[in-house]
Design a protein around this motif. Structure first.
Motif, PDB file in Angstrom:
ATOM      1  N   GLN A   1       0.826  -1.205   0.000  1.00 25.63           N
ATOM      2  CA  GLN A   1       0.000   0.000   0.000  1.00 25.63           C
ATOM      3  C   GLN A   1       0.866   1.264   0.000  1.00 25.63           C
ATOM      4  O   GLN A   1       0.505   2.274  -0.563  1.00 25.63           O
ATOM      5  CB  GLN A   1      -0.873  -0.014   1.262  1.00 25.63           C
ATOM      6  N   LYS A   2       2.018   1.167   0.671  1.00 23.08           N
ATOM      7  CA  LYS A   2       2.909   2.325   0.758  1.00 23.08           C
ATOM      8  C   LYS A   2       3.797   2.458  -0.479  1.00 23.08           C
ATOM      9  O   LYS A   2       4.693   3.299  -0.503  1.00 23.08           O
ATOM     10  CB  LYS A   2       3.758   2.219   2.021  1.00 23.08           C
ATOM     11  N   GLY A   3       3.578   1.586  -1.472  1.00 21.67           N
ATOM     12  CA  GLY A   3       4.277   1.759  -2.742  1.00 21.67           C
ATOM     13  C   GLY A   3       5.458   0.826  -2.961  1.00 21.67           C
ATOM     14  O   GLY A   3       6.125   0.897  -3.990  1.00 21.67           O
ATOM     15  N   THR A   4       5.739  -0.038  -1.990  1.00 21.88           N
ATOM     16  CA  THR A   4       6.868  -0.960  -2.137  1.00 21.88           C
ATOM     17  C   THR A   4       6.440  -2.164  -2.971  1.00 21.88           C
ATOM     18  O   THR A   4       5.357  -2.703  -2.777  1.00 21.88           O
ATOM     19  CB  THR A   4       7.330  -1.445  -0.746  1.00 21.88           C
ATOM     20  N   THR A   5       7.282  -2.565  -3.893  1.00 18.87           N
ATOM     21  CA  THR A   5       7.040  -3.776  -4.678  1.00 18.87           C
ATOM     22  C   THR A   5       7.446  -4.979  -3.816  1.00 18.87           C
ATOM     23  O   THR A   5       8.474  -4.934  -3.145  1.00 18.87           O
ATOM     24  CB  THR A   5       7.884  -3.745  -5.964  1.00 18.87           C
ATOM     25  N   VAL A   6       6.638  -6.029  -3.835  1.00 19.15           N
ATOM     26  CA  VAL A   6       6.915  -7.194  -2.998  1.00 19.15           C
ATOM     27  C   VAL A   6       7.040  -8.435  -3.880  1.00 19.15           C
ATOM     28  O   VAL A   6       6.150  -8.726  -4.678  1.00 19.15           O
ATOM     29  CB  VAL A   6       5.789  -7.430  -1.959  1.00 19.15           C
ATOM     30  N   ILE A   7       8.157  -9.141  -3.738  1.00 23.41           N
ATOM     31  CA  ILE A   7       8.329 -10.430  -4.410  1.00 23.41           C
ATOM     32  C   ILE A   7       8.310 -11.483  -3.313  1.00 23.41           C
ATOM     33  O   ILE A   7       9.110 -11.420  -2.375  1.00 23.41           O
ATOM     34  CB  ILE A   7       9.693 -10.557  -5.133  1.00 23.41           C
ATOM     35  N   ILE A   8       7.401 -12.427  -3.423  1.00 25.60           N
ATOM     36  CA  ILE A   8       7.230 -13.404  -2.351  1.00 25.60           C
ATOM     37  C   ILE A   8       7.232 -14.813  -2.944  1.00 25.60           C
ATOM     38  O   ILE A   8       6.675 -15.024  -4.029  1.00 25.60           O
ATOM     39  CB  ILE A   8       5.910 -13.100  -1.590  1.00 25.60           C
ATOM     40  N   THR A   9       7.877 -15.745  -2.272  1.00 26.62           N
ATOM     41  CA  THR A   9       7.743 -17.137  -2.687  1.00 26.62           C
ATOM     42  C   THR A   9       6.822 -17.831  -1.690  1.00 26.62           C
ATOM     43  O   THR A   9       6.776 -17.473  -0.516  1.00 26.62           O
ATOM     44  CB  THR A   9       9.081 -17.909  -2.694  1.00 26.62           C
ATOM     45  N   THR A  10       6.079 -18.789  -2.181  1.00 29.33           N
ATOM     46  CA  THR A  10       5.217 -19.564  -1.287  1.00 29.33           C
ATOM     47  C   THR A  10       4.864 -20.880  -1.959  1.00 29.33           C
ATOM     48  O   THR A  10       4.930 -20.999  -3.181  1.00 29.33           O
ATOM     49  CB  THR A  10       3.923 -18.782  -0.934  1.00 29.33           C
ATOM     50  N   HIS A  11       4.514 -21.870  -1.137  1.00 32.38           N
ATOM     51  CA  HIS A  11       3.901 -23.052  -1.741  1.00 32.38           C
ATOM     52  C   HIS A  11       2.456 -23.182  -1.278  1.00 32.38           C
ATOM     53  O   HIS A  11       1.810 -24.191  -1.513  1.00 32.38           O
ATOM     54  CB  HIS A  11       4.723 -24.333  -1.502  1.00 32.38           C
ATOM     55  N   TYR A  12       1.961 -22.114  -0.615  1.00 35.17           N
ATOM     56  CA  TYR A  12       0.546 -22.104  -0.216  1.00 35.17           C
ATOM     57  C   TYR A  12      -0.268 -21.365  -1.271  1.00 35.17           C
ATOM     58  O   TYR A  12      -0.106 -20.161  -1.470  1.00 35.17           O
ATOM     59  CB  TYR A  12       0.360 -21.389   1.114  1.00 35.17           C
ATOM     60  N   MET A  13      -1.159 -22.076  -1.923  1.00 35.41           N
ATOM     61  CA  MET A  13      -1.937 -21.460  -2.998  1.00 35.41           C
ATOM     62  C   MET A  13      -2.961 -20.468  -2.457  1.00 35.41           C
ATOM     63  O   MET A  13      -3.258 -19.461  -3.105  1.00 35.41           O
ATOM     64  CB  MET A  13      -2.640 -22.550  -3.830  1.00 35.41           C
ATOM     65  N   ASP A  14      -3.513 -20.734  -1.263  1.00 31.80           N
ATOM     66  CA  ASP A  14      -4.493 -19.791  -0.703  1.00 31.80           C
ATOM     67  C   ASP A  14      -3.817 -18.449  -0.417  1.00 31.80           C
ATOM     68  O   ASP A  14      -4.390 -17.387  -0.634  1.00 31.80           O
ATOM     69  CB  ASP A  14      -5.151 -20.355   0.561  1.00 31.80           C
ATOM     70  N   GLU A  15      -2.574 -18.535   0.025  1.00 35.46           N
ATOM     71  CA  GLU A  15      -1.804 -17.323   0.314  1.00 35.46           C
ATOM     72  C   GLU A  15      -1.577 -16.523  -0.973  1.00 35.46           C
ATOM     73  O   GLU A  15      -1.781 -15.308  -1.011  1.00 35.46           O
ATOM     74  CB  GLU A  15      -0.464 -17.751   0.906  1.00 35.46           C
ATOM     75  N   ALA A  16      -1.202 -17.222  -2.024  1.00 35.95           N
ATOM     76  CA  ALA A  16      -0.942 -16.556  -3.302  1.00 35.95           C
ATOM     77  C   ALA A  16      -2.221 -15.920  -3.835  1.00 35.95           C
ATOM     78  O   ALA A  16      -2.218 -14.789  -4.321  1.00 35.95           O
ATOM     79  CB  ALA A  16      -0.400 -17.560  -4.300  1.00 35.95           C
ATOM     80  N   GLU A  17      -3.331 -16.650  -3.713  1.00 33.19           N
ATOM     81  CA  GLU A  17      -4.593 -16.140  -4.239  1.00 33.19           C
ATOM     82  C   GLU A  17      -5.019 -14.886  -3.477  1.00 33.19           C
ATOM     83  O   GLU A  17      -5.529 -13.935  -4.052  1.00 33.19           O
ATOM     84  CB  GLU A  17      -5.665 -17.235  -4.145  1.00 33.19           C
ATOM     85  N   TYR A  18      -4.785 -14.893  -2.174  1.00 31.57           N
ATOM     86  CA  TYR A  18      -5.188 -13.749  -1.353  1.00 31.57           C
ATOM     87  C   TYR A  18      -4.270 -12.536  -1.566  1.00 31.57           C
ATOM     88  O   TYR A  18      -4.720 -11.404  -1.653  1.00 31.57           O
ATOM     89  CB  TYR A  18      -5.198 -14.147   0.131  1.00 31.57           C
TER      90      TYR A  18
END
Ligand code: ADP
Ligand code: MG
Length: 254
Positions: free
Chosen positions: A180-197
């Motif tokens: 929200q504050k304008g920072t780009t976020v690159i995240i890895t995950t193997h949780y699909m619900d997390e990615a979808e949210y």
């Protein structure tokens, strides 16, 4: 509109000896988005992330971060990215406030330590040591430390793995707030619900390749367009139904 490209990865290859862990992947990340690298263990997510973070050498391919070429300008890249440290890297004798002040000195970047702790909801732990924090609190603190140098981009490698549901939710809200504050976020995950949210767009990796890349919505719509239907649930009751049947009331009633 989020149209500016902040990261470009072209034909990236990483070999560990005989093993080709990343097999010529290409993608772009837009400024201000939460971009997810998804995939099972061993897919090559951390390798890709660590190369972008300048922490791991690549075998071939090109990477540009905020216009800087990873091959020739890694120092410039380091200045504008936030990297999560392992909690083992925190000096055990110092409390959270002291740690932030220490890093702030190292980065030569003045920072309002209490404000930062308030943002990650750890103000009441300012005088606590890292080892006294819960798993979720440790992760929130580690994310706070990525923000000290006021980065344009932060990299989070499986930040919610091993956390309980409440701690995951609280981390999700924090990550959204950072974006929200304008920072780009690159995240890895193997949780699909997390990615979808969380993610605006995701690259699905498997065995070193990107096998799909789009918004979660578009990927789901594409699947449905192929006539996919989720297999019907075979059992018509679940453990909660058993509980209610046995006790005569739902868990949350009292
Ligand atoms: P992920 O983060 O998706 O689980 P990694 O990037 O950690 O995947 O690993 C991708 C592949 O590379 C795996 O087969 C892993 O065993 C291998 N690998 C990762 N790091 C090393 C290393 N330092 N030396 C040798 N092989 C490695
Ligand atoms: Mg990994």
């Amino acid at each position: 509109m989020m149209e500016n490209i902040i990261i470009t990865v072209k034909e990236l290859v990483k070999k560990y000896g005989e093993l080709e862990a990343v097999k010529g992947i290409s993608f772009e990340v837009r400024e201000g988005e939460i971009f997810g690298l998804l995939g099972p263990n061993g897919a090559g997510k951390s390798t890709t992330l660590e190369i972008m973070e300048t922490l791991r050498p690549k075998t071939s391919g090109k990477v540009f971060i905020a216009g800087y070429d990873l091959d020739t300008q890694p120092r410039e890249i380091k200045k504008i990215i936030g990297v999560q440290l392992q909690s083992s890297g925190f000096y055990p004798g110092l409390n959270l406030l002291q740690l932030i002040e220490l890093f702030s000195g190292l980065y030569n970047e003045p920072v309002h330590a209490r404000e930062l702790l308030r943002m990650v909801n750890l103000e009441d732990k300012a005088r606590a040591k890292v080892k006294e924090l819960s798993g979720g609190q440790k992760q929130r603190f580690s994310i706070a430390t990525t923000l000290i140098n006021k980065p344009k981009i932060i990299f989070l490698d499986e930040p919610t793995t091993g956390l309980d549901p409440q701690a995951r939710r609280s981390l999700w809200e924090l990550i959204k707030e950072i974006r929200q504050k304008g920072t780009t976020v690159i995240i890895t995950t193997h949780y699909m619900d997390e990615a979808e949210y969380l993610c605006d767009r995701v690259a699905i990796m498997d065995e070193g390749k990107i096998i799909a890349l789009d918004t979660p919505d578009k990927l789901i719509d594409d699947l449905l367009a192929q006539g996919f239907e989720r297999p019907r649930v075979v059992k018509k009751a679940n453990l909660e139904d058993v509980f209610i049947h046995l006790t005569g009331h739902a868990l949350r009633e009292e």
